[in-house]
Scaffold this active site. Structure first.
Site, PDB file in Angstrom:
ATOM      1  N   ASP A  34      -3.738  13.567  33.801  1.00 54.92           N
ATOM      2  CA  ASP A  34      -5.359  13.132  33.964  1.00 54.92           C
ATOM      3  C   ASP A  34      -5.265  14.289  34.872  1.00 54.92           C
ATOM      4  OD1 ASP A  34      -7.725  11.880  34.767  1.00 54.92           O
ATOM      5  OD2 ASP A  34      -6.612  10.669  35.813  1.00 54.92           O
ATOM      6  N   ASN A  82     -13.154   6.925  26.974  1.00 55.61           N
ATOM      7  CA  ASN A  82     -13.545   8.445  27.276  1.00 55.61           C
ATOM      8  C   ASN A  82     -15.295   8.717  26.507  1.00 55.61           C
ATOM      9  OD1 ASN A  82     -10.311   9.610  27.426  1.00 55.61           O
ATOM     10  ND2 ASN A  82     -11.829   8.903  28.986  1.00 55.61           N
TER      11      ASN A  82
HETATM   12  C1  IPE Z   1      -6.794   8.972  30.556  1.00 61.42           C
HETATM   13  O1  IPE Z   1      -7.621   9.108  32.068  1.00 61.42           O
HETATM   14  C2  IPE Z   1      -7.674   9.168  29.418  1.00 61.42           C
HETATM   15  C3  IPE Z   1      -6.409   9.803  29.277  1.00 61.42           C
HETATM   16  C4  IPE Z   1      -6.112  11.140  30.253  1.00 61.42           C
HETATM   17  C5  IPE Z   1      -7.296  10.875  27.707  1.00 61.42           C
HETATM   18  P1  IPE Z   1      -9.194   8.202  32.029  1.00 61.42           P
HETATM   19  O2  IPE Z   1      -9.855  10.018  33.300  1.00 61.42           O
HETATM   20  O3  IPE Z   1      -9.729   8.695  31.412  1.00 61.42           O
HETATM   21  O4  IPE Z   1      -8.671   7.879  33.395  1.00 61.42           O
HETATM   22  P2  IPE Z   1      -9.275   6.654  33.960  1.00 61.42           P
HETATM   23  O5  IPE Z   1     -10.514   6.311  33.421  1.00 61.42           O
HETATM   24  O6  IPE Z   1      -9.754   7.808  35.791  1.00 61.42           O
HETATM   25  O7  IPE Z   1      -9.218   5.391  34.029  1.00 61.42           O
HETATM   26  C1  IPE Z   2      -8.072  14.054  31.183  1.00 68.76           C
HETATM   27  O1  IPE Z   2      -8.384  14.213  32.424  1.00 68.76           O
HETATM   28  C2  IPE Z   2      -8.756  14.397  30.830  1.00 68.76           C
HETATM   29  C3  IPE Z   2      -9.275  13.485  29.614  1.00 68.76           C
HETATM   30  C4  IPE Z   2      -9.068  12.022  30.295  1.00 68.76           C
HETATM   31  C5  IPE Z   2      -9.847  14.123  28.262  1.00 68.76           C
HETATM   32  P1  IPE Z   2      -9.708  13.562  32.968  1.00 68.76           P
HETATM   33  O2  IPE Z   2     -11.085  14.592  32.627  1.00 68.76           O
HETATM   34  O3  IPE Z   2      -9.806  12.572  33.104  1.00 68.76           O
HETATM   35  O4  IPE Z   2     -10.278  14.702  34.948  1.00 68.76           O
HETATM   36  P2  IPE Z   2     -10.798  14.198  36.315  1.00 68.76           P
HETATM   37  O5  IPE Z   2      -9.725  12.738  36.154  1.00 68.76           O
HETATM   38  O6  IPE Z   2     -12.417  13.819  35.787  1.00 68.76           O
HETATM   39  O7  IPE Z   2     -10.217  14.993  37.085  1.00 68.76           O
HETATM   40 MG    MG Z   3      -9.337  11.132  34.646  1.00 66.13          MG
END
Ligand code: IPE
Ligand code: IPE
Ligand code: MG
Length: 254
Positions: A34, A82
């Protein structure tokens, strides 16, 4: 740092750091990757640049696991939730996964990586499904690290599909309800045959599971770092493993 000490640092990180106990390494590490978006935002870049950088982080973590003797790595690449992101970002990610798989297959073969995917794969673009099938089939018998990528993965959905599949077998008279135990249930999960993660790492500070491996992390040690995923490196992984080795895993006992 002098050029010499930078080299020393790099060489030192090529092998298991001496303060870690090889016998007590987690066999299976899972990561919630994340913080890509925040990493990009901090630099005034579009979110997709963070995802691109995140791929490099994952590639090095996989190599690091192999170099240090971790047997299995599972990475959360795309959750069922996502899909709710802007279409452009979702499209970019699907194309990125496909391109990376195509580009990395040869490298995975030479490094003996066995890749596997967990999630509802049928809902992915068909060109991505083709790359997935090819990578899984090609690496199937590799004896090295087991690398599992969770793509269109949701823990609740995984549990529900296991229930449906077991219920169907009960209806067909193939299973008696009294036979449904943990082992049978596990055989119906996407992760059938894999060990449960010993250590679950989440980057970028969020203290939540976000629907990842709900069944499998029942007794995993949790490690959350504020470091954003694109900045997670071998030194950070070293810290996570040190923290893990200080934990007392009691599994409910005293
Ligand atoms: C979790 O990250 C999913 C992945 C790393 C693929 P998210 O960014 O989607 O999680 P939330 O929304 O903060 O819970
Ligand atoms: C994790 O990084 C990658 C995926 C969920 C695909 P994020 O895209 O969630 O990054 P933040 O949480 O918005 O910084
Ligand atoms: Mg995220």
């Amino acid at each position: 740092m002098t050029a010499q000490s930078i080299t020393a640092q790099q060489t030192y990180l090529q092998v298991l750091p001496p303060d870690l106990d090889r016998a007590r390494l987690p066999k299976h590490v899972a990561v919630i990757m994340d913080g890509n978006g925040r990493w990009a935002k901090q630099r005034g870049l579009p979110r997709i640049m963070g995802h691109r950088r995140g791929v490099d982080t994952l590639k090095d973590l996989l190599r690091c696991c192999r170099d240090w003797g971790v047997e299995a790595l599972t990475a959360y690449a795309f959750s069922t939730e996502n899909w709710g992101r802007p279409l452009e970002e979702v499209d970019f990610l699907m194309t990125l996964f496909e391109r990376v798989l195509r580009q990395e297959l040869r490298e995975m073969m030479s490094e003996n990586v066995r890749i596997q995917f967990v999630g509802n794969l049928q809902a992915l673009p068909s060109s991505l499904q083709d790359e997935i099938t090819k990578a899984v089939e090609t690496t199937r018998n590799n004896p090295g690290i087991q690398f599992t990528v969770a793509t269109n993965y949701g823990g609740r959905q995984e549990i529900l599909q296991a229930c449906r599949s077991i219920a169907t077998k009960v209806q067909q008279g193939l299973i008696d309800p009294s036979e449904i135990d943990e082992a049978l249930f596990e055989r119906h999960l996407y992760t059938a045959g894999n060990s449960d993660p010993d250590l679950l790492i989440r980057t970028s500070g969020e203290m939540r599971i976000s629907n990842f491996l709900l069944w499998q992390v029942a007794y995993a040690e949790l490690y959350v770092t504020d470091t954003l995923w694109p900045d997670f490196n071998r030194a950070e992984f070293h810290q996570a493993l040190s923290a893990y080795q200080q934990r007392d895993r009691r599994f409910g006992k005293v």
